[in-house]
Design a protein around this motif. Sequence first.
Motif, PDB file in Angstrom:
ATOM      1  N   GLU A 159      40.688  57.944  -9.414  1.00  0.00           N
ATOM      2  CA  GLU A 159      41.891  58.439  -9.450  1.00  0.00           C
ATOM      3  C   GLU A 159      42.849  58.121 -10.534  1.00  0.00           C
ATOM      4  O   GLU A 159      44.155  58.378 -10.923  1.00  0.00           O
ATOM      5  N   GLY A 160      42.108  57.564 -11.506  1.00  0.00           N
ATOM      6  CA  GLY A 160      42.721  57.318 -12.782  1.00  0.00           C
ATOM      7  C   GLY A 160      42.971  55.923 -13.148  1.00  0.00           C
ATOM      8  O   GLY A 160      44.119  55.592 -13.970  1.00  0.00           O
ATOM      9  N   PHE A 161      42.749  54.874 -12.027  1.00  0.00           N
ATOM     10  CA  PHE A 161      43.474  53.607 -12.116  1.00  0.00           C
ATOM     11  C   PHE A 161      42.327  52.512 -12.709  1.00  0.00           C
ATOM     12  O   PHE A 161      41.304  52.495 -12.416  1.00  0.00           O
ATOM     13  N   VAL A 162      42.737  51.570 -13.487  1.00  0.00           N
ATOM     14  CA  VAL A 162      41.762  50.670 -13.846  1.00  0.00           C
ATOM     15  C   VAL A 162      41.988  49.687 -12.553  1.00  0.00           C
ATOM     16  O   VAL A 162      43.017  49.308 -12.101  1.00  0.00           O
ATOM     17  N   VAL A 163      40.735  49.111 -12.016  1.00  0.00           N
ATOM     18  CA  VAL A 163      40.755  48.224 -10.924  1.00  0.00           C
ATOM     19  C   VAL A 163      39.927  46.865 -11.234  1.00  0.00           C
ATOM     20  O   VAL A 163      38.876  46.901 -11.656  1.00  0.00           O
ATOM     21  N   LEU A 164      40.550  46.037 -10.660  1.00  0.00           N
ATOM     22  CA  LEU A 164      39.747  44.492 -10.861  1.00  0.00           C
ATOM     23  C   LEU A 164      39.668  44.147  -9.495  1.00  0.00           C
ATOM     24  O   LEU A 164      40.535  44.217  -8.344  1.00  0.00           O
ATOM     25  N   ILE A 165      38.442  43.808  -9.003  1.00  0.00           N
ATOM     26  CA  ILE A 165      38.066  42.895  -7.828  1.00  0.00           C
ATOM     27  C   ILE A 165      37.186  41.822  -8.306  1.00  0.00           C
ATOM     28  O   ILE A 165      36.749  41.649  -9.119  1.00  0.00           O
ATOM     29  N   PHE A 166      37.450  40.591  -7.357  1.00  0.00           N
ATOM     30  CA  PHE A 166      36.881  39.533  -7.862  1.00  0.00           C
ATOM     31  C   PHE A 166      36.360  38.688  -6.601  1.00  0.00           C
ATOM     32  O   PHE A 166      36.645  38.657  -5.491  1.00  0.00           O
ATOM     33  N   ASP A 167      35.600  37.746  -6.901  1.00  0.00           N
ATOM     34  CA  ASP A 167      35.006  36.917  -5.885  1.00  0.00           C
ATOM     35  C   ASP A 167      36.131  35.633  -5.791  1.00  0.00           C
ATOM     36  O   ASP A 167      36.982  35.162  -6.433  1.00  0.00           O
ATOM     37  N   LYS A 168      36.612  35.564  -4.473  1.00  0.00           N
ATOM     38  CA  LYS A 168      37.378  34.351  -4.037  1.00  0.00           C
ATOM     39  C   LYS A 168      37.020  33.098  -4.381  1.00  0.00           C
ATOM     40  O   LYS A 168      35.686  32.900  -4.899  1.00  0.00           O
ATOM     41  N   ARG A 169      38.080  32.367  -4.686  1.00  0.00           N
ATOM     42  CA  ARG A 169      37.650  31.152  -5.156  1.00  0.00           C
ATOM     43  C   ARG A 169      36.620  30.409  -4.277  1.00  0.00           C
ATOM     44  O   ARG A 169      36.645  30.598  -3.055  1.00  0.00           O
ATOM     45  N   GLY A 170      35.485  29.961  -4.869  1.00  0.00           N
ATOM     46  CA  GLY A 170      34.526  29.027  -4.071  1.00  0.00           C
ATOM     47  C   GLY A 170      33.641  30.042  -3.535  1.00  0.00           C
ATOM     48  O   GLY A 170      32.808  29.724  -2.702  1.00  0.00           O
ATOM     49  N   VAL A 171      33.511  31.220  -3.842  1.00  0.00           N
ATOM     50  CA  VAL A 171      32.495  32.325  -3.403  1.00  0.00           C
ATOM     51  C   VAL A 171      32.116  33.069  -4.473  1.00  0.00           C
ATOM     52  O   VAL A 171      32.686  33.072  -5.399  1.00  0.00           O
ATOM     53  N   GLY A 172      30.947  33.200  -4.210  1.00  0.00           N
ATOM     54  CA  GLY A 172      29.948  34.030  -5.504  1.00  0.00           C
ATOM     55  C   GLY A 172      29.994  32.935  -6.760  1.00  0.00           C
ATOM     56  O   GLY A 172      29.826  31.771  -6.613  1.00  0.00           O
ATOM     57  N   SER A 173      30.255  33.528  -7.615  1.00  0.00           N
ATOM     58  CA  SER A 173      30.399  33.093  -9.138  1.00  0.00           C
ATOM     59  C   SER A 173      31.632  32.485  -9.356  1.00  0.00           C
ATOM     60  O   SER A 173      31.783  31.796 -10.644  1.00  0.00           O
ATOM     61  N   SER A 174      32.647  32.399  -8.432  1.00  0.00           N
ATOM     62  CA  SER A 174      33.938  31.846  -8.817  1.00  0.00           C
ATOM     63  C   SER A 174      33.901  30.474  -8.328  1.00  0.00           C
ATOM     64  O   SER A 174      32.966  29.946  -7.414  1.00  0.00           O
ATOM     65  N   THR A 175      34.416  29.447  -9.181  1.00  0.00           N
ATOM     66  CA  THR A 175      34.517  28.134  -8.933  1.00  0.00           C
ATOM     67  C   THR A 175      35.908  27.563  -7.672  1.00  0.00           C
ATOM     68  O   THR A 175      36.217  28.558  -7.478  1.00  0.00           O
ATOM     69  N   GLY A 176      35.982  26.272  -7.338  1.00  0.00           N
ATOM     70  CA  GLY A 176      36.923  26.065  -6.657  1.00  0.00           C
ATOM     71  C   GLY A 176      36.503  25.915  -5.336  1.00  0.00           C
ATOM     72  O   GLY A 176      35.251  26.044  -4.899  1.00  0.00           O
ATOM     73  N   GLU A 177      37.227  25.790  -4.506  1.00  0.00           N
ATOM     74  CA  GLU A 177      36.955  25.356  -2.996  1.00  0.00           C
ATOM     75  C   GLU A 177      37.611  26.560  -2.184  1.00  0.00           C
ATOM     76  O   GLU A 177      38.438  27.050  -2.276  1.00  0.00           O
ATOM     77  N   TYR A 178      36.498  27.093  -1.369  1.00  0.00           N
ATOM     78  CA  TYR A 178      36.895  28.042  -0.559  1.00  0.00           C
ATOM     79  C   TYR A 178      37.555  27.557   1.097  1.00  0.00           C
ATOM     80  O   TYR A 178      37.171  26.577   1.426  1.00  0.00           O
ATOM     81  N   VAL A 179      38.746  28.033   1.309  1.00  0.00           N
ATOM     82  CA  VAL A 179      39.407  27.809   2.378  1.00  0.00           C
ATOM     83  C   VAL A 179      39.708  29.094   3.204  1.00  0.00           C
ATOM     84  O   VAL A 179      40.473  29.756   2.572  1.00  0.00           O
ATOM     85  N   GLU A 180      39.578  29.107   4.275  1.00  0.00           N
ATOM     86  CA  GLU A 180      39.490  30.076   5.095  1.00  0.00           C
ATOM     87  C   GLU A 180      41.003  30.702   5.152  1.00  0.00           C
ATOM     88  O   GLU A 180      41.303  31.702   5.059  1.00  0.00           O
ATOM     89  N   THR A 181      41.926  29.665   5.672  1.00  0.00           N
ATOM     90  CA  THR A 181      43.318  30.089   5.718  1.00  0.00           C
ATOM     91  C   THR A 181      44.175  28.982   4.761  1.00  0.00           C
ATOM     92  O   THR A 181      44.359  27.869   5.493  1.00  0.00           O
TER      93      THR A 181
END
Length: 357
Positions: free
Chosen positions: A96-118
């Motif tokens: 539809e003509g938009f630049v779109v960014l999707i990313f790994d949540k912190r602590g998920v996939g290749s992202s660093t940091g701690e994953y916290v559910e809530t």
Amino acid sequence: MKSTRSKNIYSSIVLAVLSFCCEFFSGCTAAQANSSESGFKKEEIEFYNENIKLSATIFIPNKKGKHPAIAVTHGSSKDSKLHTGFISLATLLVNEGFVVLIFDKRGVGSSTGEYVETPDMAVPAGDLISAVNFLKERKEVDKSKIGVYGHSQGGWVAPLSAANSKDISFVIVACGGGVSIREQVLYSMRTELKDKSFKEATIDSMITFSRHLYTYLGTGTGYTATNDIYNEAVKKSWFSFFKAMRFTEQLPPPSMLKESVFNFFKAITYDPEATIGLLEVPTFVMLAGKDEIVPLAESKQRWEDAFYAGKNKNNLTLTVLPNENHYDFDRVNGEVVYKRAFAEPLINWLKTVKKRN
């Protein structure tokens, strides 16, 4: 009661309560969705929120020039940029003509940091603002038209990020926002109790008890009154439901609430009312008529009240999808994709974004 023992007693409370509000699409983090990519290109990139590295995919229309952009945030699960539903959404939007960014949540996939559910909602909101800051520096992006999209838990995160960033020019929320996290958890609990065939009067008593209990555990205030209520609750047959959540017959004293196991209850005290009342950008909210997690009537009322009482009364567009449930993704031929029922009103609204000066 010693601190080390308290962790054993209450360590699974959070896991049990979270079962009411988690999103269930197992197998979504598979290979990228099959789609025609002739109209766009993709890049694997990284951006940072202070020292946290966030791994992302950016989708860019092939058409030359500057384009509006959308950073997509997550629901309350271990969402990855490889989630085929998010790829399906990004593919829809980039076409539809938009630049779109999707990313790994912190602590998920290749992202660093701690994953916290809530987590504390300020944490993912900060990550989303960092995503917007990255988009702002891309030569393909129209800096005056950068928006954020959030589903479920993202319905709290996206508005909070917009309230704290002047670079966000529009907000999209699907099945979220509105009520406090605690009220949404309690609504989900009510659904669970109905499924377990508890009587309506009993459910009312259990929800009232839970509201007192969770408020105390989240704020540390009202111990004496809550303890009285708790001592009466343990005498009820329905207290077995809370025992299954690892609550004992004694209310945790205030001194115990500093332990990290109680952070969940602190996080669910978040109420978006003040935040969404501050928004001064166009906001599109999609709610589902058969949502089993988000209370429809209360959420709709809260969104409308917050906007109409503020400076943004003309910028709220809210639509109810009467036959939809909580999820904006569906399975088609074994693959998770973005639902057409959500896509059609979303694309129609985004056309107004592209027309704005």
